[in-house]
Design a protein around this motif. Structure first.
Motif, PDB file in Angstrom:
ATOM      1  N   ASN A 134       5.803  14.309   4.690  1.00 58.25           N
ATOM      2  CA  ASN A 134       5.768  15.420   5.650  1.00 58.25           C
ATOM      3  C   ASN A 134       7.042  15.529   6.468  1.00 58.25           C
ATOM      4  O   ASN A 134       7.370  16.604   6.971  1.00 58.25           O
ATOM      5  N   GLU A 135       7.755  14.435   6.621  1.00 56.12           N
ATOM      6  CA  GLU A 135       8.980  14.451   7.415  1.00 56.12           C
ATOM      7  C   GLU A 135      10.153  14.941   6.577  1.00 56.12           C
ATOM      8  O   GLU A 135      10.310  14.548   5.423  1.00 56.12           O
ATOM      9  N   ASP A 139       0.802  -1.222   0.000  1.00 55.64           N
ATOM     10  CA  ASP A 139       0.000   0.000   0.000  1.00 55.64           C
ATOM     11  C   ASP A 139       0.835   1.272   0.000  1.00 55.64           C
ATOM     12  O   ASP A 139       0.330   2.335  -0.359  1.00 55.64           O
ATOM     13  N   GLY A 140       2.100   1.183   0.431  1.00 53.94           N
ATOM     14  CA  GLY A 140       2.939   2.369   0.451  1.00 53.94           C
ATOM     15  C   GLY A 140       3.763   2.519  -0.813  1.00 53.94           C
ATOM     16  O   GLY A 140       3.686   3.527  -1.513  1.00 53.94           O
ATOM     17  N   LEU A 143      -0.270   7.175   3.673  1.00 58.13           N
ATOM     18  CA  LEU A 143       1.105   6.726   3.887  1.00 58.13           C
ATOM     19  C   LEU A 143       2.093   7.595   3.121  1.00 58.13           C
ATOM     20  O   LEU A 143       3.161   7.953   3.637  1.00 58.13           O
ATOM     21  N   ALA A 144       1.744   7.933   1.874  1.00 57.69           N
ATOM     22  CA  ALA A 144       2.627   8.818   1.102  1.00 57.69           C
ATOM     23  C   ALA A 144       2.716  10.198   1.728  1.00 57.69           C
ATOM     24  O   ALA A 144       3.801  10.805   1.782  1.00 57.69           O
ATOM     25  N   GLN A 145       1.601  10.695   2.254  1.00 55.66           N
ATOM     26  CA  GLN A 145       1.613  12.013   2.903  1.00 55.66           C
ATOM     27  C   GLN A 145       2.428  11.987   4.186  1.00 55.66           C
ATOM     28  O   GLN A 145       3.186  12.924   4.480  1.00 55.66           O
ATOM     29  N   PRO A 194      -8.283   1.109   0.669  1.00 59.61           N
ATOM     30  CA  PRO A 194      -6.850   1.012   0.338  1.00 59.61           C
ATOM     31  C   PRO A 194      -6.302   2.249  -0.369  1.00 59.61           C
ATOM     32  O   PRO A 194      -5.144   2.629  -0.151  1.00 59.61           O
ATOM     33  N   GLN A 195      -7.111   2.890  -1.214  1.00 57.87           N
ATOM     34  CA  GLN A 195      -6.627   4.082  -1.897  1.00 57.87           C
ATOM     35  C   GLN A 195      -6.367   5.217  -0.920  1.00 57.87           C
ATOM     36  O   GLN A 195      -5.351   5.928  -1.019  1.00 57.87           O
ATOM     37  N   VAL A 196      -7.273   5.385   0.047  1.00 58.71           N
ATOM     38  CA  VAL A 196      -7.068   6.426   1.067  1.00 58.71           C
ATOM     39  C   VAL A 196      -5.849   6.099   1.924  1.00 58.71           C
ATOM     40  O   VAL A 196      -5.049   6.979   2.272  1.00 58.71           O
TER      41      VAL A 196
END
Length: 410
Positions: free
Chosen positions: A313-314, A259-260, A307-309, A300-302
């Motif tokens: 962000n870091e 998913d990531g 996960l990408a966000q 899963p799309q959300v």
């Protein structure tokens, strides 16, 4: 029950050639087989192999494409090619050339005698032509020079290192550990660069090494692991990261890869060294755990977007490629010197043992025993009266014993 032999398939290059000959894209072929486009890409690259019903459907479709290609080739061979129109010459001598050719075909031509071939005439130089009719000749572009191993490594590092650091952060929740894991993985790749350079997926090779180092159980015994790092500033990111860290390492890794990163299920199973059903089971369990704590991420799309966000962000940076290469070279030199020192010490110890070892058997000395009944030792001195009387008595008696005894009657 015994499983029958698998349906034979052509080579990966032949699969791609058949698809391109039929003017099909990977997406169209995936829709006809019933799989994802990434799965077709993996099949054509040779990274994975279809199994079960998908293999049978894929083999049947390829066989159909091959038959269509053969039938098209046979039809093209049967179609007569149009004859080129005869060339007309303005002069009368050349106008009778077809008749001369016909006569030459009818009469056998005598075998010609060997003659010397004339040298080809040089064409006129471009300078002799008028300037108005001369066309500019494009200069040939020099072929690009091949990359050196260091340049290829630097290109791979700059392309994939930032994303790998963010992905590893989702596994560990620690920024420094994520950077160190990726750098250590690239140092290992530089030590084994010929193998990594020939790998079908160098990024996957480095990613698997970084994940293994980051999820190693020995990380918990390091002193730095005892001090927690500051959590993300956003409360939603903090909750999602804590939810990920509560998952088992295998489930967490499978969730991040599928998913990531966006890998297919067979690729995820291959990278985690598990079977496809086991990887699917881990993925479902991980999704259930995340959805139980964060119901908004049940889709899963959300979950993929979150996960990408969270990873983006870091502010996670990576060292420069030359620094990573020099670090790997220093570590390799240290290991080599340590191995040499240990070998020399072992050889010296063996030689000393051989030099000082006994050459024959020596029985052990038995332990001593105490002797009892021995009078105490007395220092020499003057004799007592009893000792003097005893000595005089011994001197007065005969030294050779008494006289011969004879029996007598009483």
């Amino acid at each position: 029950m015994t499983r029958g032999p698998a349906t034979p398939l052509p080579s990966p290059k032949a699969r791609r050639r058949l698809r391109e000959a039929a003017s099909l894209t990977q997406t169209q072929l995936a829709e006809r087989v019933g799989v994802a486009p990434g799965t077709v890409r993996a099949w054509e690259s040779g990274r994975t192999t279809p199994r079960g019903r998908k293999r049978e459907a894929y083999a049947k479709l390829l066989k159909t494409l091959a038959e269509e290609e053969e039938s098209a080739a046979r039809q093209a061979a049967r179609t007569p090619q149009p004859a080129p129109p005869p060339k007309t010459e303005p002069t009368g001598d050349r106008a009778s050339a077809p008749e001369a050719c016909t006569r030459a075909e009818a009469e056998p031509e005598p075998e010609p005698e060997p003659v010397a071939m004339p040298m080809p005439m040089r064409e006129s130089a471009p300078e002799a032509q008028p300037r108005s009719t001369r066309e500019p000749v494009p200069e040939p572009r020099p072929a690009p020079a091949p990359l050196t191993p260091a340049q290829a490594f630097d290109a791979l590092y700059e392309f994939s290192a930032p994303a790998l650091v963010r992905q590893t952060f989702l596994l560990t929740g620690r920024r420094e550990q994520a950077r160190e894991s990726v750098e250590r993985a690239f140092q290992t790749a530089w030590e084994r660069w010929p193998e990594v350079a020939r790998d079908r997926d160098p990024v996957g090779w480095v990613r698997a090494t970084a994940y293994e180092y980051a999820l190693s159980p020995w990380q918990r015994f390091r002193p730095r692991h005892r001090h927690p790092e500051p959590p993300p500033a956003d409360p939603g990111d903090r909750t999602l990261l804590n939810t990920l860290l509560r998952l088992p390492p295998r489930h967490r890794r499978t969730l991040v890869l599928y998913d990531g990163v966006g890998l297919d299920l067979p690729e995820t199973a291959a990278e985690t060294e598990a079977s496809t059903p086991a990887a699917a089971h881990r993925l479902l369990r991980a999704r259930e755990a995340v959805a139980g704590r964060l119901p908004a991420l049940a889709d899963p799309q959300v979950l993929h977007r979150r996960l990408a966000q969270l990873a983006s962000n870091e502010r996670l940076g990576a060292a420069r490629p030359p620094t990573v290469r020099r670090g790997g070279e220093r570590r390799a030199r240290f290991r080599t010197r340590a191995a040499i020192a240990f070998t020399v010490a072992l050889i010296g110890t063996t030689a000393l043992t051989v030099r000082t070892a006994p050459t024959h058997y020596e029985p052990p000395v038995s332990p001593g025993q105490a002797v009892r009944g021995v009078p105490p030792r007395v220092a020499p001195g003057s004799l007592s009266d009893e000792e003097l009387e005893l000595r005089q008595k011994l001197r007065d008696q005969m030294q050779d014993g008494p006289e011969r005894l004879s029996p007598q009657l009483e």
